[in-house]
Scaffold this active site. Structure first.
Site, mmCIF file in Angstrom:
data_model
loop_
_atom_site.group_PDB
_atom_site.id
_atom_site.type_symbol
_atom_site.label_atom_id
_atom_site.label_comp_id
_atom_site.label_asym_id
_atom_site.label_seq_id
_atom_site.Cartn_x
_atom_site.Cartn_y
_atom_site.Cartn_z
ATOM 1 N N TRP A 236 3.071 -2.338 10.034
ATOM 2 C CA TRP A 236 1.997 -1.307 10.549
ATOM 3 C C TRP A 236 2.128 -1.850 11.620
ATOM 4 C CZ3 TRP A 236 1.744 3.099 12.087
ATOM 5 C CH2 TRP A 236 0.541 3.704 12.153
ATOM 6 N N PHE B 138 -8.693 -11.065 10.022
ATOM 7 C CA PHE B 138 -8.223 -11.922 11.052
ATOM 8 C C PHE B 138 -8.981 -11.335 12.366
ATOM 9 C CE2 PHE B 138 -4.491 -12.242 8.107
ATOM 10 C CZ PHE B 138 -4.497 -13.451 7.222
ATOM 11 N N LYS C 24 -7.463 -0.667 9.935
ATOM 12 C CA LYS C 24 -8.472 0.476 9.043
ATOM 13 C C LYS C 24 -8.798 -0.932 7.912
ATOM 14 C CE LYS C 24 -4.720 3.447 9.016
ATOM 15 N NZ LYS C 24 -3.807 4.736 7.831
ATOM 16 N N ALA D 117 2.912 3.438 7.267
ATOM 17 C CA ALA D 117 4.505 2.579 8.814
ATOM 18 C C ALA D 117 5.638 2.954 8.076
ATOM 19 C CB ALA D 117 3.993 0.909 8.495
ATOM 20 N N LYS E 247 -11.292 5.746 2.666
ATOM 21 C CA LYS E 247 -10.550 5.904 1.774
ATOM 22 C C LYS E 247 -8.847 5.132 1.120
ATOM 23 C CE LYS E 247 -6.689 4.534 4.350
ATOM 24 N NZ LYS E 247 -4.845 4.283 4.362
#
Length: 354
Positions: A15, A103, A128, A161, A216
């Protein structure tokens, strides 16, 4: 701010690289607004390329392609892979954060201690996830902003992505509403991300956009269970409906200023939920979890080529937070996902628990 804006991308996974491609195209198109070079931080690792082991950054800069995380997609020449995170952000006034949420803390600590993040910078988080302890919920735009002393907005949407990188039409939502934009207006942010194939909708609900993008993933795990059990589209639609209701309820319970419309009218809400439950890594791994009996950790290693699985981890964090608040019974789907993944509840009991 006088002069052109300089952009840096912190993160280079699937992404992160897709977003870097968009940004690279737009800084070239709007050369009157942005400097043409965009540094992209790459966690250095060796990759096998054309029969030789070479540093990933070297290959990206030579081939203009992230051969490990986004293969066969050409990157704009202005994208420069940089293994040193401090050098990546130095001199940039728009920072785009797009790395696994595990991270974020370490990266922010390193950047803060370096002293190289401009006080005139603003950021956009494309992460996300949410950081949840038993006592508190931290949204990554807020966490990053507090750590670095800058304003950070949020980008999230129905954005798988590979499809974005292949320039298949989609929408996204950007929440951006700083009290002091440091000369980086909402129009500038939209100009940085909007493409004909990547339609940007702007709003001010940073918390809503962030929560929708995180929660989600938990619902997508439940949808994957339904697929693995062969329950069909009607069952999955029911799981998605219940999941959307719990997403909204969770947001309004713990962040009362969130707009309900963010979940039902923006790409980051209902649209991202749909695409995540139809495709996406969380759904795929949850389907395999049912069919193979393997753990989520094993499936992450086998199926994701170094990428991280967000849904199961978020389900665990959400459960422990709700348990501390005495509210697990108010969020039956979220609780069932946790129990199936971590406590051995049979997946076919999913609908008995929602």
């Amino acid at each position: 701010m006088a002069g052109k804006h300089t952009v840096a991308v912190v993160g280079s996974g699937n992404w992160g690289t897709a977003i870097a491609k968009i940004v690279g195209e737009n800084v070239a198109q709007h050369s009157d607004v942005f400097n043409k070079d965009v540094k992209m931080w790459v966690f250095e690792e060796e990759v096998e390329h054309e029969g030789k082991k070479r540093p990933l950054t070297e290959v990206i800069n030579e081939k203009h392609e992230n051969v490990k995380y986004l293969p066969n997609i050409a990157l704009p020449e202005g994208i420069i892979a940089e293994p040193d995170i401090v050098k990546t952000v130095e001199g940039a006034n728009i920072l785009i954060f797009n790395l696994p949420h595990q991270f974020v803390g370490k990266v922010c600590k390193q950047l803060r201690e370096s002293g190289k993040v401009s006080k005139d910078a603003v950021g956009i988080s494309c992460i996300k996830g949410v950081e949840i302890s038993k006592d508190d919920i931290s949204l990554f735009p807020y966490t990053i902003g507090e750590e670095l002393g800058i304003y950070v907005g949020a980008l999230s949407g129905a954005n798988i992505a590979n499809e974005v990188a292949e320039e298949k039409f989609c929408e996204t939502t950007i929440a951006y509403a700083p009290k002091d934009d440091k000369g980086v207006s909402s129009d500038t942010i939209k100009k940085l991300f909007h493409r004909e194939y990547f339609r940007v909708g702007m709003c001010e609900d940073v918390a809503g956009v962030s929560l929708a993008g995180a929660l989600k993933n938990v619902v997508a795990v439940a949808a994957g269970f339904a697929d693995g059990l062969g329950w069909g589209d009607n069952s999955k639609a029911a799981v998605m409906r219940v999941g959307l209701m719990e997403m909204k309820k969770f947001a309004k319970t713990f962040f009362p200023d969130v707009r309900s419309a963010t979940f039902t009218e923006e790409s980051c809400g209902i649209a991202d939920l749909i695409t995540s439950c139809l495709g996406g890594r969380n759904r795929r791994c949850a389907e395999a979890f049912v069919k193979t009996g393997k753990s989520m950790d094993e499936l992450e290693q086998e199926m994701l080529n170094g990428q991280k699985l967000q849904g199961a981890g978020t389900a665990e964090e959400v459960f422990h937070f709700l348990d501390k608040k005495g509210k697990t019974d108010d969020f039956k789907l979220f609780t069932a996902v946790y129990k199936i993944v971590y406590q051995g509840l049979p997946p076919d009991q999913l609908t008995d628990n929602i």
